[in-house]
Enzyme design. Structure first.
Site, PDB file in Angstrom:
ATOM      1  N   HIS A 521      -9.285 100.871 -11.409  1.00  0.00           N
ATOM      2  CA  HIS A 521      -9.019 100.401 -12.761  1.00  0.00           C
ATOM      3  C   HIS A 521     -10.336 100.412 -13.532  1.00  0.00           C
ATOM      4  O   HIS A 521     -10.757  99.402 -14.089  1.00  0.00           O
ATOM      5  CB  HIS A 521      -8.398  99.003 -12.724  1.00  0.00           C
ATOM      6  CG  HIS A 521      -7.178  98.934 -11.847  1.00  0.00           C
ATOM      7  ND1 HIS A 521      -6.910  97.903 -10.995  1.00  0.00           N
ATOM      8  CD2 HIS A 521      -6.167  99.821 -11.669  1.00  0.00           C
ATOM      9  CE1 HIS A 521      -5.780  98.138 -10.334  1.00  0.00           C
ATOM     10  NE2 HIS A 521      -5.310  99.306 -10.735  1.00  0.00           N
TER      11      HIS A 521
HETATM   12  C1  LIG Z   1      -4.996 104.373  -5.055  1.00  0.00           C
HETATM   13  C2  LIG Z   1      -4.628 103.933  -6.450  1.00  0.00           C
HETATM   14  C3  LIG Z   1      -3.734 102.890  -6.618  1.00  0.00           C
HETATM   15  C4  LIG Z   1      -3.399 102.473  -7.909  1.00  0.00           C
HETATM   16  N1  LIG Z   1      -2.489 101.473  -8.032  1.00  0.00           N
HETATM   17  C5  LIG Z   1      -2.190 100.990  -9.254  1.00  0.00           C
HETATM   18  C6  LIG Z   1      -1.250  99.918  -9.388  1.00  0.00           C
HETATM   19  O1  LIG Z   1      -0.673  99.475  -8.419  1.00  0.00           O
HETATM   20  N2  LIG Z   1      -1.018  99.425 -10.618  1.00  0.00           N
HETATM   21  C7  LIG Z   1      -1.627  99.910 -11.727  1.00  0.00           C
HETATM   22  O2  LIG Z   1      -1.404  99.373 -12.808  1.00  0.00           O
HETATM   23  N3  LIG Z   1      -2.483 100.967 -11.633  1.00  0.00           N
HETATM   24  C8  LIG Z   1      -2.767 101.518 -10.429  1.00  0.00           C
HETATM   25  N4  LIG Z   1      -3.624 102.575 -10.320  1.00  0.00           N
HETATM   26  C9  LIG Z   1      -4.220 103.141 -11.560  1.00  0.00           C
HETATM   27  C10 LIG Z   1      -3.358 104.246 -12.186  1.00  0.00           C
HETATM   28  O3  LIG Z   1      -3.190 105.292 -11.310  1.00  0.00           O
HETATM   29  C11 LIG Z   1      -4.059 104.733 -13.461  1.00  0.00           C
HETATM   30  O4  LIG Z   1      -4.205 103.619 -14.338  1.00  0.00           O
HETATM   31  C12 LIG Z   1      -3.309 105.765 -14.261  1.00  0.00           C
HETATM   32  O5  LIG Z   1      -2.930 106.860 -13.489  1.00  0.00           O
HETATM   33  C13 LIG Z   1      -4.224 106.227 -15.417  1.00  0.00           C
HETATM   34  O6  LIG Z   1      -3.560 107.163 -16.229  1.00  0.00           O
HETATM   35  P1  LIG Z   1      -4.404 108.286 -16.983  1.00  0.00           P
HETATM   36  O7  LIG Z   1      -3.443 109.101 -17.739  1.00  0.00           O
HETATM   37  O8  LIG Z   1      -5.528 107.647 -17.710  1.00  0.00           O
HETATM   38  O9  LIG Z   1      -5.079 109.133 -15.812  1.00  0.00           O
HETATM   39  P2  LIG Z   1      -4.382 110.022 -14.681  1.00  0.00           P
HETATM   40  O10 LIG Z   1      -2.994 109.562 -14.430  1.00  0.00           O
HETATM   41  O11 LIG Z   1      -5.303 110.035 -13.521  1.00  0.00           O
HETATM   42  O12 LIG Z   1      -4.315 111.465 -15.318  1.00  0.00           O
HETATM   43  C14 LIG Z   1      -5.494 112.159 -15.696  1.00  0.00           C
HETATM   44  C15 LIG Z   1      -5.317 113.642 -15.407  1.00  0.00           C
HETATM   45  O13 LIG Z   1      -6.297 114.355 -16.150  1.00  0.00           O
HETATM   46  C16 LIG Z   1      -6.750 115.452 -15.373  1.00  0.00           C
HETATM   47  N5  LIG Z   1      -8.054 115.870 -15.900  1.00  0.00           N
HETATM   48  C17 LIG Z   1      -9.203 115.154 -15.927  1.00  0.00           C
HETATM   49  N6  LIG Z   1     -10.189 115.839 -16.525  1.00  0.00           N
HETATM   50  C18 LIG Z   1      -9.652 117.031 -16.892  1.00  0.00           C
HETATM   51  C19 LIG Z   1     -10.193 118.178 -17.545  1.00  0.00           C
HETATM   52  N7  LIG Z   1     -11.462 118.223 -17.943  1.00  0.00           N
HETATM   53  N8  LIG Z   1      -9.369 119.237 -17.754  1.00  0.00           N
HETATM   54  C20 LIG Z   1      -8.066 119.200 -17.353  1.00  0.00           C
HETATM   55  N9  LIG Z   1      -7.532 118.137 -16.726  1.00  0.00           N
HETATM   56  C21 LIG Z   1      -8.305 117.061 -16.509  1.00  0.00           C
HETATM   57  C22 LIG Z   1      -6.790 114.896 -13.966  1.00  0.00           C
HETATM   58  O14 LIG Z   1      -6.772 115.922 -13.005  1.00  0.00           O
HETATM   59  C23 LIG Z   1      -5.546 114.009 -13.949  1.00  0.00           C
HETATM   60  O15 LIG Z   1      -4.418 114.705 -13.458  1.00  0.00           O
HETATM   61  C24 LIG Z   1      -3.973 103.068  -9.055  1.00  0.00           C
HETATM   62  C25 LIG Z   1      -4.845 104.134  -8.879  1.00  0.00           C
HETATM   63  C26 LIG Z   1      -5.168 104.568  -7.597  1.00  0.00           C
HETATM   64  C27 LIG Z   1      -6.078 105.716  -7.446  1.00  0.00           C
END
Ligand SMILES: Cc1cc2nc3c(=O)[nH]c(=O)nc-3n(C[C@H](O)[C@H](O)[C@H](O)COP(=O)(O)OP(=O)(O)OC[C@H]3O[C@@H](n4cnc5c(N)ncnc54)[C@H](O)[C@@H]3O)c2cc1C
Ligand code: SF4
Length: 594
Positions: A521
């Site tokens: 987080h």
């Molecule tokens: C082990 C684990 C357990 C978790 N458990 C919880 C939970 O229980 N409850 C909770 O609230 N949250 C949890 N989280 C957090 C949650 O996964 C994230 O908050 C959420 O996925 C964030 O969303 P996002 O869209 O910001 O990023 P993401 O879902 O990670 O998506 C970002 C995407 O952007 C892509 N990307 C990055 N840079 C580039 C680039 N330059 N060009 C092209 N693509 C790119 C990445 O490959 C990725 O696929 C957990 C995370 C992990 C790792």
């Protein structure tokens, strides 16, 4: 020389949680959208199926779903007088890579933030005074968010129904509900699904916590308690407590993830195009520097392209959001010496850890039979739910406490009491004695932003495309240590009330280390607010400096909240997208005047 492609209306940099939400809302408005994802395309069938998906070595230890840090790492140091080194093996946090992002291998712990979280600075000063806040640490740079809980409530509701969250409401429109969390912020209606069945470890925690006068409730979970059809018509199944949830994808369609709640509809929309295995290098700006013209990216074959677009959504996970802004020259980078600049400022993390409680041999926990979010919790020490005014050492913030045992996987789970040798026959006997008779309790909570903690570009280390890595400078503020240690004492008392024979005390310590898992987080660095001098994006997550760029995700949090933050990220994203649809698309330009 990059090949210039035909323009589209909008692009997302990343197709995880925020990227799929943004693309879905935009194609619904008739826009042509391209989603760039640096990782591979993947689906529940065939990519997430058993037995291959239960390979602990591949997914938990070798981190097959995580950002490829041989190509793009993050460098790290505790303080700005140290030299940062690249993290080549993720441990402390696990950013994802591949279609669906980290929201594929998340746990599903599905909390809302509290009313005070969104107005933290004003709230603390009103309740305790400026002098008290100063005593918690003059380095703290906490801020209000520029959006309130009441404004976000309808979007929390929409997001929870999209995911099918399983839980028990504690407060519906101000009426406290039996069985729920009495401390929760008011919600408009019940969760879409009832809570998961309480595991034995949760029942033992409930008994112990109740005996001390605390208020246990079932953890809201996106591991579904029953079959559910979400508002997009997508069908999810009931969780089978397979024990391979966090760090893994769900083979059963029972965990809410982009693949189960949104992508099957989005990918069929003719206005949407997914370009996987494509790394976005930067956002391009016009000669004024005030308008984005699109992005430059490299495809899987190493060819460079320029994709023109009217709107750019940065949806790349908080750390990558900040790096994209820095690499693109959007917003003034934060300077820790002068305190000026905004991009990279207020990076914050979370305080975690908790005691291990060793029980009698007649208490059989069966830890292998669990889900990613099966906990029984108390919120008595979350946020500002308890009076902070008479502590020995002043601090703000708090932690939820609960028994959330997510697995009994053989490589990762082998608790042994203090004094056990780290290997050999004696260790094996201790593992056999305690494996089925040990309960983990989690403390999980706030971390305050500080002028000493920030993100910038590393002056030395580069990625596979020759661009600077993101550099993280972070250690827990003293405030967080005081808070976590205060709560650690209370949690040991709960462990004793549960019947624990031996208890290893928890609590956060300094220096922060990236060598063991704590929390994914990661927050801040491109924070929201109502003043461009102290924030990167306005209340609609629109960049102050380049209004056709929106940075979505936890990078917008001015400091970190008590809870796992994705439900708040989802609500915030839907809130911003609603205004983009109703206002920005009709009249592009700043949604808030600086
Ligand atoms: C082990 C684990 C357990 C978790 N458990 C919880 C939970 O229980 N409850 C909770 O609230 N949250 C949890 N989280 C957090 C949650 O996964 C994230 O908050 C959420 O996925 C964030 O969303 P996002 O869209 O910001 O990023 P993401 O879902 O990670 O998506 C970002 C995407 O952007 C892509 N990307 C990055 N840079 C580039 C680039 N330059 N060009 C092209 N693509 C790119 C990445 O490959 C990725 O696929 C957990 C995370 C992990 C790792
Ligand atoms: S624990 Fe439940 S939700 Fe998680 S992966 Fe297993 S079946 Fe799916």
């Amino acid at each position: 020389m990059a090949t210039r492609l035909q323009p589209v209306d909008a692009v997302t940099i990343g197709v995880g949680l925020t990227g799929s939400l943004a693309a879905y809302e935009m194609v619904q408005s008739g826009l042509k959208v391209v989603g760039f994802e640096r990782g591979a395309e993947r689906e529940t069938v065939p990519d997430f199926q058993s037995p291959a998906i239960h390979d602990e070595l591949r997914y938990s230890i070798r981190k097959a779903f995580m950002q490829d840090n041989a190509k793009v790492a993050v460098s790290f140091r505790n303080t700005s007088d140290q030299t940062a080194l690249p993290i080549r093996r993720w441990e402390s946090f696990l950013p994802g890579q591949g279609l669906g992002g980290s929201f594929v291998h998340w746990n599903g712990q599905s909390f809302r933030a509290q009313v005070a979280d969104f107005v933290l600075r004003s709230h603390i000063i009103k309740r305790y005074g400026q002098k008290f806040l100063d005593a918690c640490g003059p380095e703290l740079t906490i801020q209000d968010w520029g959006v309130t809980y009441d404004e976000l409530e309808p979007y929390y509701d929409r997001f929870e129904y999209l995911l099918g969250v399983s839980g028990k409401a504690g407060n519906i429109k101000g009426q406290i509900q039996p069985g729920g969390n009495p401390f929760e912020a008011p919600r408009a209606r019940e969760y879409p699904n009832p809570p998961l069945k309480e595991p034995y470890f949760g029942a033992i925690f409930r008994k112990g916590a109740t005996s001390l006068g605390y208020h246990p409730y079932p953890q809201p979970s996106s591991n579904l308690s029953r079959p559910y059809t979400n508002p997009l018509g997508l069908e999810l199944e009931q969780c089978v407590f397979c024990g391979f949830c966090e760090r893994y994808a769900c083979e059963h369609y029972a965990k809410a993830s982009p693949q189960t709640i949104i992508l099957p509809v989005l990918l069929k929309n003719p206005n949407y195009e997914l370009r996987s295995s494509c790394e976005v290098l930067r956002i391009n700006l016009d000669s004024t520097g005030k308008k984005a013209t699109g992005v430059t990216y490299v495809d899987g074959a190493g060819r460079e392209f320029e994709q023109p677009a009217e709107i750019v959504f940065i949806t790349a996970f908080p750390l990558n959001n900040v790096r994209t802004l820095l690499l693109s020259g959007i917003g003034k980078p934060y300077d820790p010496q002068t305190g000026e600049g905004v991009v990279g400022r207020n990076y914050s993390y979370q305080t975690t850890g908790g005691p291990t409680v060793f029980m009698d041999e007649n208490i059989n926990i069966n830890p292998f039979m669990s889900s990613g979010a099966p906990g029984t919790m108390i919120d008595d020490f979350s946020g500002d739910n308890f009076d902070h005014s008479n502590m020995n050492l002043p601090f703000i913030g708090g932690q939820y406490v609960g028994s959330i045992m997510t697995n009994g996987r053989p490589i990762e789970f082998h608790p042994v009491p203090p004094g056990t040798p780290p290997w050999g026959l004696e260790w094996k006997h201790a593992v056999a004695r305690h494996y089925n008779h040990t309960i983990l309790i989690q403390q999980h909570g706030t971390s305050m932003s500080s002028r000493l903690n920030y993100l910038d570009l590393d002056p030395t280390y580069k990625d596979a495309w020759g661009q600077p890595l993101l550099r993280m400078t972070f250690d827990f503020p003293e405030n967080d240590i005081r808070m976590s240690q205060y709560i650690a004492d209370k949690v040991v008392e709960i462990g004793r009330a549960m019947g624990g024979k031996t208890i290893i005390r928890g609590g956060t310590k300094r220096p922060y280390s990236v060598t063991f898992y704590q929390s994914t987080h990661n927050a801040g660095g491109a924070i929201m607010g109502d003043d461009p001098k102290t924030s990167v994006v306005n209340r609609y997550l629109q960049c102050w400096d380049v209004p056709n760029v929106f940075s979505l995700g936890g990078s917008a949090f001015p400091q970190n909240i008590t809870y796992n933050y994705s439900i708040t990220i989802g609500a915030l994203t839907l809130w911003a997208l609603d205004t983009i649809k109703s206002k920005y698309l009709k009249s592009p330009g700043p949604l808030v005047q600086a």
